[in-house]
Design a protein around this motif. Sequence first.
Motif, PDB file in Angstrom:
ATOM      1  N   LEU A 174       0.885  -1.608   0.027  1.00  0.00           N
ATOM      2  CA  LEU A 174      -0.203   0.167  -0.227  1.00  0.00           C
ATOM      3  C   LEU A 174       1.176   1.223  -0.221  1.00  0.00           C
ATOM      4  CD1 LEU A 174      -2.876  -0.933   2.554  1.00  0.00           C
ATOM      5  CD2 LEU A 174      -2.523  -1.434  -0.541  1.00  0.00           C
ATOM      6  N   PRO A 175       2.375   1.536   0.477  1.00  0.00           N
ATOM      7  CA  PRO A 175       3.277   2.848   0.545  1.00  0.00           C
ATOM      8  C   PRO A 175       3.599   2.821  -0.900  1.00  0.00           C
ATOM      9  CG  PRO A 175       3.179   1.420   2.898  1.00  0.00           C
ATOM     10  CD  PRO A 175       2.187   0.569   1.756  1.00  0.00           C
ATOM     11  N   ALA A 178       0.804   3.510  -3.436  1.00  0.00           N
ATOM     12  CA  ALA A 178       0.374   5.573  -3.017  1.00  0.00           C
ATOM     13  C   ALA A 178       1.271   6.190  -3.159  1.00  0.00           C
ATOM     14  CB  ALA A 178       0.198   5.847  -0.885  1.00  0.00           C
ATOM     15  N   ASN A 182      -0.815   5.519  -7.966  1.00  0.00           N
ATOM     16  CA  ASN A 182      -2.425   5.055  -8.113  1.00  0.00           C
ATOM     17  C   ASN A 182      -2.565   3.973  -7.115  1.00  0.00           C
ATOM     18  OD1 ASN A 182      -3.970   3.903  -9.758  1.00  0.00           O
ATOM     19  ND2 ASN A 182      -2.857   2.787 -10.952  1.00  0.00           N
ATOM     20  N   GLY A 183      -3.498   4.797  -5.711  1.00  0.00           N
ATOM     21  CA  GLY A 183      -3.380   3.997  -4.668  1.00  0.00           C
ATOM     22  C   GLY A 183      -4.151   2.570  -4.915  1.00  0.00           C
ATOM     23  N   ARG A 187      -5.212  -0.938  -3.282  1.00  0.00           N
ATOM     24  CA  ARG A 187      -5.894  -1.104  -2.511  1.00  0.00           C
ATOM     25  C   ARG A 187      -6.574  -2.657  -2.883  1.00  0.00           C
ATOM     26  NH1 ARG A 187      -5.990   3.980  -1.770  1.00  0.00           N
ATOM     27  NH2 ARG A 187      -7.514   4.751  -2.775  1.00  0.00           N
TER      28      ARG A 187
END
Length: 243
Positions: A174-175, A178, A182-183, A187
Amino acid sequence: MTLLHDAALAEAFDRGAGSYDRLVTLNPGYHAQLRRSARRLALAAGTAAHRVLDLGCGTGASTAALAAALPHAKIVGLDASAGMLRRAAAKAWPDRVSFVHAPAEDLGTAGVRGPFDAVFAAYLFRNLADPDAVLRTVLELVAPGGRLAVHEYALSGRRVDRAVWSAVCGGVILPLGAATGNGGLYRHLRRSVAEFDTAPAFGDRMRRAGFDRVDVLPLPGWQTGITHTFLARRPPERPTGAR
Protein backbone atom coordinates in the motif's frame (compact mmCIF):
# COMPACT_ATOMS: atom_id res chain seq x y z
CA MET A 1 -13.50 0.64 -1.47
CA THR A 2 -15.31 -1.81 -3.75
CA LEU A 3 -13.28 -4.20 -5.88
CA LEU A 4 -12.41 -3.00 -9.36
CA HIS A 5 -13.65 -4.97 -12.33
CA ASP A 6 -13.86 -4.76 -16.11
CA ALA A 7 -13.27 -1.27 -17.56
CA ALA A 8 -12.48 0.31 -14.16
CA LEU A 9 -9.76 -2.25 -13.48
CA ALA A 10 -8.31 -1.95 -16.99
CA GLU A 11 -8.15 1.82 -16.54
CA ALA A 12 -6.35 1.44 -13.20
CA PHE A 13 -3.81 -0.87 -14.82
CA ASP A 14 -3.41 1.62 -17.67
CA ARG A 15 -2.46 4.28 -15.12
CA GLY A 16 -0.10 1.94 -13.31
CA ALA A 17 1.63 0.48 -16.37
CA GLY A 18 4.59 2.87 -16.30
CA SER A 19 5.70 1.86 -12.79
CA TYR A 20 4.48 -1.74 -12.75
CA ASP A 21 7.70 -3.46 -13.84
CA ARG A 22 9.76 -1.49 -11.33
CA LEU A 23 7.43 -2.38 -8.48
CA VAL A 24 7.25 -6.10 -9.16
CA THR A 25 11.04 -6.38 -9.15
CA LEU A 26 10.83 -5.48 -5.45
CA ASN A 27 8.99 -8.75 -4.85
CA PRO A 28 11.70 -11.37 -4.15
CA GLY A 29 11.39 -14.26 -6.59
CA TYR A 30 8.61 -12.70 -8.68
CA HIS A 31 10.06 -13.67 -12.08
CA ALA A 32 11.57 -16.95 -10.86
CA GLN A 33 8.21 -18.08 -9.54
CA LEU A 34 6.49 -17.27 -12.85
CA ARG A 35 9.10 -19.38 -14.62
CA ARG A 36 8.49 -22.20 -12.13
CA SER A 37 4.76 -22.16 -12.87
CA ALA A 38 5.42 -22.07 -16.62
CA ARG A 39 7.71 -25.11 -16.35
CA ARG A 40 5.02 -26.91 -14.37
CA LEU A 41 2.91 -27.01 -17.54
CA ALA A 42 5.29 -29.86 -18.42
CA LEU A 43 4.98 -29.43 -22.17
CA ALA A 44 7.87 -30.92 -24.14
CA ALA A 45 10.25 -27.98 -24.65
CA GLY A 46 11.59 -29.28 -27.96
CA THR A 47 8.21 -29.47 -29.70
CA ALA A 48 7.66 -26.57 -32.11
CA ALA A 49 3.96 -27.25 -32.69
CA HIS A 50 2.75 -26.09 -29.28
CA ARG A 51 0.40 -23.13 -29.24
CA VAL A 52 0.04 -21.39 -25.87
CA LEU A 53 -2.26 -18.58 -24.71
CA ASP A 54 -0.96 -16.21 -22.01
CA LEU A 55 -4.25 -14.96 -20.62
CA GLY A 56 -3.86 -11.64 -18.78
CA CYS A 57 -0.23 -11.16 -19.83
CA GLY A 58 0.16 -7.65 -18.35
CA THR A 59 3.53 -6.13 -19.21
CA GLY A 60 4.84 -9.48 -20.44
CA ALA A 61 6.51 -11.01 -17.37
CA SER A 62 4.42 -14.16 -17.71
CA THR A 63 5.02 -14.18 -21.48
CA ALA A 64 8.77 -14.10 -20.86
CA ALA A 65 8.42 -17.00 -18.42
CA LEU A 66 6.58 -19.04 -21.05
CA ALA A 67 9.07 -18.12 -23.77
CA ALA A 68 11.92 -19.34 -21.54
CA ALA A 69 10.17 -22.57 -20.55
CA LEU A 70 8.93 -23.33 -24.09
CA PRO A 71 11.59 -22.07 -26.50
CA HIS A 72 9.76 -23.17 -29.66
CA ALA A 73 6.10 -22.65 -28.78
CA LYS A 74 3.93 -20.03 -30.44
CA ILE A 75 2.69 -17.76 -27.66
CA VAL A 76 -0.25 -15.35 -27.81
CA GLY A 77 -0.29 -12.79 -24.98
CA LEU A 78 -3.64 -11.16 -24.24
CA ASP A 79 -4.63 -8.39 -21.84
CA ALA A 80 -7.54 -6.02 -21.28
CA SER A 81 -5.29 -3.07 -20.35
CA ALA A 82 -4.01 -1.20 -23.39
CA GLY A 83 -1.35 0.50 -21.26
CA MET A 84 0.04 -2.75 -19.89
CA LEU A 85 -0.06 -4.34 -23.33
CA ARG A 86 1.87 -1.45 -24.89
CA ARG A 87 4.61 -2.01 -22.32
CA ALA A 88 4.68 -5.70 -23.18
CA ALA A 89 4.70 -5.24 -26.96
CA ALA A 90 7.52 -2.66 -26.78
CA LYS A 91 9.94 -5.28 -25.44
CA ALA A 92 12.12 -7.47 -27.66
CA TRP A 93 10.37 -10.73 -28.58
CA PRO A 94 10.99 -13.54 -31.04
CA ASP A 95 8.59 -13.78 -34.00
CA ARG A 96 6.73 -16.63 -32.33
CA VAL A 97 5.30 -14.23 -29.71
CA SER A 98 2.31 -11.99 -30.52
CA PHE A 99 -0.10 -9.84 -28.50
CA VAL A 100 -3.85 -9.16 -28.58
CA HIS A 101 -5.77 -6.41 -26.78
CA ALA A 102 -8.95 -7.91 -25.35
CA PRO A 103 -10.57 -8.81 -22.03
CA ALA A 104 -10.53 -12.45 -20.99
CA GLU A 105 -14.33 -12.39 -21.08
CA ASP A 106 -14.51 -11.52 -24.79
CA LEU A 107 -11.93 -13.62 -26.59
CA GLY A 108 -14.12 -14.54 -29.53
CA THR A 109 -14.76 -10.93 -30.55
CA ALA A 110 -10.98 -10.35 -30.55
CA GLY A 111 -10.49 -13.28 -32.92
CA VAL A 112 -8.79 -15.54 -30.38
CA ARG A 113 -9.56 -19.09 -31.45
CA GLY A 114 -8.45 -22.45 -30.19
CA PRO A 115 -7.30 -25.03 -29.96
CA PHE A 116 -4.37 -24.18 -27.70
CA ASP A 117 -2.12 -26.85 -26.29
CA ALA A 118 -2.00 -24.89 -23.04
CA VAL A 119 -3.32 -21.75 -21.39
CA PHE A 120 -1.36 -19.86 -18.76
CA ALA A 121 -2.99 -17.24 -16.53
CA ALA A 122 -0.96 -15.29 -13.97
CA TYR A 123 -2.63 -13.01 -11.42
CA LEU A 124 -5.86 -12.98 -13.45
CA PHE A 125 -8.72 -14.97 -11.99
CA ARG A 126 -9.14 -13.08 -8.70
CA ASN A 127 -9.63 -9.92 -10.82
CA LEU A 128 -12.52 -11.33 -12.86
CA ALA A 129 -16.14 -10.52 -12.17
CA ASP A 130 -17.12 -14.03 -13.31
CA PRO A 131 -14.19 -16.46 -13.01
CA ASP A 132 -16.45 -19.45 -13.68
CA ALA A 133 -17.44 -18.12 -17.10
CA VAL A 134 -13.80 -17.58 -18.06
CA LEU A 135 -12.84 -21.06 -16.86
CA ARG A 136 -15.56 -22.50 -19.10
CA THR A 137 -14.25 -20.45 -22.02
CA VAL A 138 -10.71 -21.67 -21.39
CA LEU A 139 -11.96 -25.26 -21.28
CA GLU A 140 -13.31 -24.80 -24.81
CA LEU A 141 -10.12 -23.14 -26.05
CA VAL A 142 -7.79 -25.88 -24.82
CA ALA A 143 -7.40 -28.96 -26.98
CA PRO A 144 -8.61 -32.24 -25.45
CA GLY A 145 -5.82 -33.38 -23.16
CA GLY A 146 -4.40 -29.83 -23.10
CA ARG A 147 -3.41 -28.06 -19.92
CA LEU A 148 -4.23 -24.97 -17.90
CA ALA A 149 -1.77 -23.42 -15.44
CA VAL A 150 -2.97 -20.65 -13.14
CA HIS A 151 -0.36 -18.72 -11.14
CA GLU A 152 -2.33 -16.82 -8.55
CA TYR A 153 -2.49 -15.20 -5.15
CA ALA A 154 -4.81 -17.61 -3.34
CA LEU A 155 -4.39 -17.97 0.41
CA SER A 156 -3.98 -21.46 1.83
CA GLY A 157 -6.75 -20.98 4.37
CA ARG A 158 -4.35 -20.93 7.33
CA ARG A 159 -4.69 -17.93 9.64
CA VAL A 160 -0.94 -17.28 9.60
CA ASP A 161 -0.85 -16.86 5.80
CA ARG A 162 -3.68 -14.35 5.90
CA ALA A 163 -1.78 -12.45 8.62
CA VAL A 164 1.41 -12.41 6.52
CA TRP A 165 -0.50 -11.09 3.51
CA SER A 166 -2.10 -8.36 5.60
CA ALA A 167 1.25 -7.34 7.08
CA VAL A 168 2.99 -7.21 3.69
CA CYS A 169 0.17 -5.13 2.23
CA GLY A 170 0.15 -2.69 5.13
CA GLY A 171 3.93 -2.35 5.33
CA VAL A 172 4.99 -2.57 1.68
CA ILE A 173 2.34 -2.80 -1.03
CA LEU A 174 0.00 0.00 0.00
CA PRO A 175 2.78 2.55 0.71
CA LEU A 176 4.41 1.77 -2.65
CA GLY A 177 1.07 2.06 -4.39
CA ALA A 178 0.42 5.42 -2.78
CA ALA A 179 3.85 6.63 -3.91
CA THR A 180 2.93 5.89 -7.53
CA GLY A 181 -0.22 8.02 -7.30
CA ASN A 182 -2.34 4.97 -8.11
CA GLY A 183 -3.21 3.77 -4.63
CA GLY A 184 -6.61 2.50 -5.68
CA LEU A 185 -5.06 -0.29 -7.75
CA TYR A 186 -2.99 -1.53 -4.82
CA ARG A 187 -5.91 -1.30 -2.38
CA HIS A 188 -7.76 -3.45 -4.90
CA LEU A 189 -4.82 -5.89 -4.89
CA ARG A 190 -5.06 -6.27 -1.12
CA ARG A 191 -8.81 -6.88 -1.10
CA SER A 192 -8.89 -9.04 -4.23
CA VAL A 193 -6.58 -11.55 -2.55
CA ALA A 194 -8.25 -11.42 0.85
CA GLU A 195 -11.71 -11.96 -0.67
CA PHE A 196 -10.77 -14.51 -3.34
CA ASP A 197 -11.04 -18.30 -3.06
CA THR A 198 -8.67 -20.13 -0.80
CA ALA A 199 -6.31 -22.38 -2.75
CA PRO A 200 -8.40 -25.54 -2.14
CA ALA A 201 -11.58 -23.68 -3.12
CA PHE A 202 -10.11 -22.50 -6.42
CA GLY A 203 -9.00 -26.04 -7.18
CA ASP A 204 -12.61 -27.15 -6.63
CA ARG A 205 -13.79 -24.31 -8.91
CA MET A 206 -11.57 -25.67 -11.70
CA ARG A 207 -13.05 -29.15 -11.26
CA ARG A 208 -16.60 -27.80 -11.42
CA ALA A 209 -15.74 -26.05 -14.69
CA GLY A 210 -14.92 -29.45 -16.21
CA PHE A 211 -11.16 -29.78 -15.74
CA ASP A 212 -9.61 -32.92 -14.31
CA ARG A 213 -6.23 -33.85 -12.82
CA VAL A 214 -6.28 -30.66 -10.79
CA ASP A 215 -3.16 -30.10 -8.69
CA VAL A 216 -2.64 -27.24 -6.22
CA LEU A 217 1.08 -26.64 -5.77
CA PRO A 218 2.72 -24.20 -3.35
CA LEU A 219 5.45 -21.79 -4.39
CA PRO A 220 8.62 -21.21 -2.34
CA GLY A 221 9.80 -18.20 -0.39
CA TRP A 222 7.77 -15.68 1.58
CA GLN A 223 4.73 -16.37 -0.59
CA THR A 224 4.39 -20.00 0.53
CA GLY A 225 0.74 -20.33 1.49
CA ILE A 226 -0.09 -17.10 -0.38
CA THR A 227 0.71 -17.85 -4.03
CA HIS A 228 0.09 -21.18 -5.75
CA THR A 229 0.34 -22.88 -9.12
CA PHE A 230 -2.92 -24.54 -10.13
CA LEU A 231 -2.55 -27.19 -12.83
CA ALA A 232 -5.44 -28.83 -14.63
CA ARG A 233 -6.25 -30.74 -17.80
CA ARG A 234 -9.11 -30.73 -20.25
CA PRO A 235 -10.18 -34.37 -20.30
CA PRO A 236 -9.33 -36.18 -23.54
CA GLU A 237 -12.24 -36.93 -25.83
CA ARG A 238 -13.32 -40.54 -25.76
CA PRO A 239 -13.26 -42.44 -29.05
CA THR A 240 -16.68 -42.86 -30.65
CA GLY A 241 -18.46 -45.80 -29.09
CA ALA A 242 -16.16 -45.98 -26.06
CA ARG A 243 -17.70 -46.41 -22.61
